[in-house]
Design a protein around this motif. Structure first.
Motif, PDB file in Angstrom:
ATOM      1  N   ILE A  28      -5.380  -6.428   1.951  1.00  0.00           N
ATOM      2  CA  ILE A  28      -4.390  -5.561   1.310  1.00  0.00           C
ATOM      3  C   ILE A  28      -4.457  -4.169   1.930  1.00  0.00           C
ATOM      4  O   ILE A  28      -3.431  -3.544   2.220  1.00  0.00           O
ATOM      5  CB  ILE A  28      -4.643  -5.485  -0.213  1.00  0.00           C
ATOM      6  N   ARG A  29      -5.667  -3.683   2.167  1.00  0.00           N
ATOM      7  CA  ARG A  29      -5.827  -2.365   2.783  1.00  0.00           C
ATOM      8  C   ARG A  29      -5.375  -2.372   4.245  1.00  0.00           C
ATOM      9  O   ARG A  29      -4.855  -1.368   4.745  1.00  0.00           O
ATOM     10  CB  ARG A  29      -7.282  -1.912   2.676  1.00  0.00           C
ATOM     11  N   ALA A  32      -2.912  -3.941   5.276  1.00  0.00           N
ATOM     12  CA  ALA A  32      -1.446  -3.964   5.256  1.00  0.00           C
ATOM     13  C   ALA A  32      -0.864  -2.556   5.314  1.00  0.00           C
ATOM     14  O   ALA A  32       0.317  -2.381   5.624  1.00  0.00           O
ATOM     15  CB  ALA A  32      -0.949  -4.687   4.004  1.00  0.00           C
ATOM     16  N   ASP A  33      -1.687  -1.554   5.026  1.00  0.00           N
ATOM     17  CA  ASP A  33      -1.224  -0.166   5.132  1.00  0.00           C
ATOM     18  C   ASP A  33      -0.989   0.189   6.599  1.00  0.00           C
ATOM     19  O   ASP A  33      -1.652  -0.349   7.490  1.00  0.00           O
ATOM     20  CB  ASP A  33      -2.267   0.792   4.553  1.00  0.00           C
ATOM     21  N   PRO A  34      -0.077   1.103   6.867  1.00  0.00           N
ATOM     22  CA  PRO A  34       0.148   1.528   8.259  1.00  0.00           C
ATOM     23  C   PRO A  34      -1.108   2.185   8.829  1.00  0.00           C
ATOM     24  O   PRO A  34      -1.922   2.739   8.089  1.00  0.00           O
ATOM     25  CB  PRO A  34       1.293   2.544   8.139  1.00  0.00           C
ATOM     26  N   CYS A  35      -1.240   2.118  10.122  1.00  0.00           N
ATOM     27  CA  CYS A  35      -2.362   2.776  10.786  1.00  0.00           C
ATOM     28  C   CYS A  35      -2.281   4.278  10.530  1.00  0.00           C
ATOM     29  O   CYS A  35      -1.203   4.873  10.578  1.00  0.00           O
ATOM     30  CB  CYS A  35      -2.307   2.490  12.286  1.00  0.00           C
ATOM     31  N   ALA A  36      -3.415   4.885  10.229  1.00  0.00           N
ATOM     32  CA  ALA A  36      -3.451   6.327   9.984  1.00  0.00           C
ATOM     33  C   ALA A  36      -3.092   7.083  11.268  1.00  0.00           C
ATOM     34  O   ALA A  36      -3.224   6.554  12.380  1.00  0.00           O
ATOM     35  CB  ALA A  36      -4.846   6.738   9.511  1.00  0.00           C
ATOM     36  N   TRP A  95      -7.828   2.641   9.848  1.00  0.00           N
ATOM     37  CA  TRP A  95      -7.851   2.126   8.473  1.00  0.00           C
ATOM     38  C   TRP A  95      -9.163   2.545   7.802  1.00  0.00           C
ATOM     39  O   TRP A  95     -10.073   1.736   7.598  1.00  0.00           O
ATOM     40  CB  TRP A  95      -7.706   0.603   8.478  1.00  0.00           C
ATOM     41  N   TYR A 136      -7.066  -3.898  14.496  1.00  0.00           N
ATOM     42  CA  TYR A 136      -7.759  -3.815  13.211  1.00  0.00           C
ATOM     43  C   TYR A 136      -9.275  -3.778  13.414  1.00  0.00           C
ATOM     44  O   TYR A 136      -9.796  -4.421  14.334  1.00  0.00           O
ATOM     45  CB  TYR A 136      -7.450  -5.037  12.346  1.00  0.00           C
ATOM     46  N   GLU A 172       4.146  -8.524   0.284  1.00  0.00           N
ATOM     47  CA  GLU A 172       5.361  -7.717   0.216  1.00  0.00           C
ATOM     48  C   GLU A 172       6.295  -8.229  -0.874  1.00  0.00           C
ATOM     49  O   GLU A 172       6.918  -7.446  -1.603  1.00  0.00           O
ATOM     50  CB  GLU A 172       6.079  -7.765   1.573  1.00  0.00           C
ATOM     51  N   ARG A 175       2.579  -4.930  -3.899  1.00  0.00           N
ATOM     52  CA  ARG A 175       1.182  -4.644  -3.616  1.00  0.00           C
ATOM     53  C   ARG A 175       0.532  -3.946  -4.792  1.00  0.00           C
ATOM     54  O   ARG A 175       0.998  -2.924  -5.258  1.00  0.00           O
ATOM     55  CB  ARG A 175       1.057  -3.777  -2.361  1.00  0.00           C
ATOM     56  N   SER A 218      -3.174  -2.968  -5.297  1.00  0.00           N
ATOM     57  CA  SER A 218      -4.572  -2.891  -4.903  1.00  0.00           C
ATOM     58  C   SER A 218      -5.403  -2.355  -6.049  1.00  0.00           C
ATOM     59  O   SER A 218      -5.045  -1.388  -6.695  1.00  0.00           O
ATOM     60  CB  SER A 218      -4.729  -1.963  -3.690  1.00  0.00           C
TER      61      SER A 218
END
Length: 249
Positions: free
Chosen positions: A110-111, A113-117, A150, A203, A238, A242, A244
């Motif tokens: 789930i984490r 799935a967040d966009p790359c910082a 991430w 990742y 999606e 989400r 978390s």
């Protein structure tokens, strides 16, 4: 024949059904119409029991080493929630997921799935190495993504190594998402395939698992392997929304 006065009742039944159905492990790949037909065939009290005991049913199945892959209509038609042992309450709040367990891994994905910082630019030295042909730009960026892209995932990894007994706090939704995860042997062929898939996306890969020999991943159902399994998990995430349950570390 339906009447106008029946409409609100049907809408209420449909709304309750969708709330239940969106939590089903095979939601999206299942037959909505068939499941709804079975839902309508139940008494009101049975619908409430079917929905409220779903988390407990999935947890109980996982405890027995079973993966829930059958349709929601089967669960409803066969009243499978009645299999839940008396006293085993449904999960209604956050719980602690064991490190490298099903829910822990679901929270990790789930984490991911967040966009790359946002990443800082390469250093002058790195640019010099690239210009001199001594370094590869893509490789350097991939390494930077793995280390800084991430941070919430890397925080889980660090805790897993330093304090493996702590686990991580997850939501009931995360527990449900992990219900169909399957075991993968550490350092086995499938493990390496998952590692390669992580590398392809930039990742961060899992840290040393210590004495843990099996780790859970999304189920693989076709020849595309981890790539398709990861895409299916993110797609499902999606579609159901989400949620978390990670606590601040």
């Amino acid at each position: 024949m339906s009447t106008e006065s029946d409409a609100p009742g049907r809408k209420t039944v449909r709304k309750a059904f969708l709330k239940f159905y969106r939590q089903w492990p095979t939601f999206g790949d299942d037959s909505d119409e068939r499941a709804f037909a079975e839902w309508q065939a139940l008494q009101h009290s049975e619908r409430e029991a079917a929905a409220s005991l779903l988390p407990a049913f999935l947890s109980f199945s996982a405890m027995k080493g079973q993966t829930v892959k059958f349709a929601a209509s089967t669960y409803l038609k066969e009243r499978r929630w009645q299999e839940v042992p008396e006293g085993m309450e449904a999960t209604t709040g956050p719980s602690i997921a064991a490190t490298f367990g099903k829910a822990w891994m679901a929270e990790r994905f789930i984490r991911l799935a967040d966009p790359c910082a946002r990443l800082p630019p390469l250093t002058r030295f790195q640019e010099s190495e690239i210009a001199g042909g001594r370094a590869d730009r893509k490789a350097l960026w991939r390494e930077r993504m793995q280390k800084m892209g991430w941070p919430a995932v890397n925080a889980m990894h660090e805790q897993a190594v330093r304090y493996p007994g702590r686990g991580v706090r997850v939501s009931p939704q995360t527990v449900l998402l992990s219900a169909d995860f399957e075991q993968v042997r550490v350092d086995g062929n499938l493990w390496r395939a998952w590692e390669a898939e992580h590398h392809a996306h930039g990742y961060p890969w899992l840290p040393d698992t210590g004495r843990v020999e099996w780790v859970y991943f999304p189920p693989i159902s076709d020849e595309d392997g981890p790539k398709a399994a990861l895409a299916a998990f993110f797609d499902r995430l999606e579609r159901i929304g989400r949620t978390s349950g990670a606590a601040a570390q």
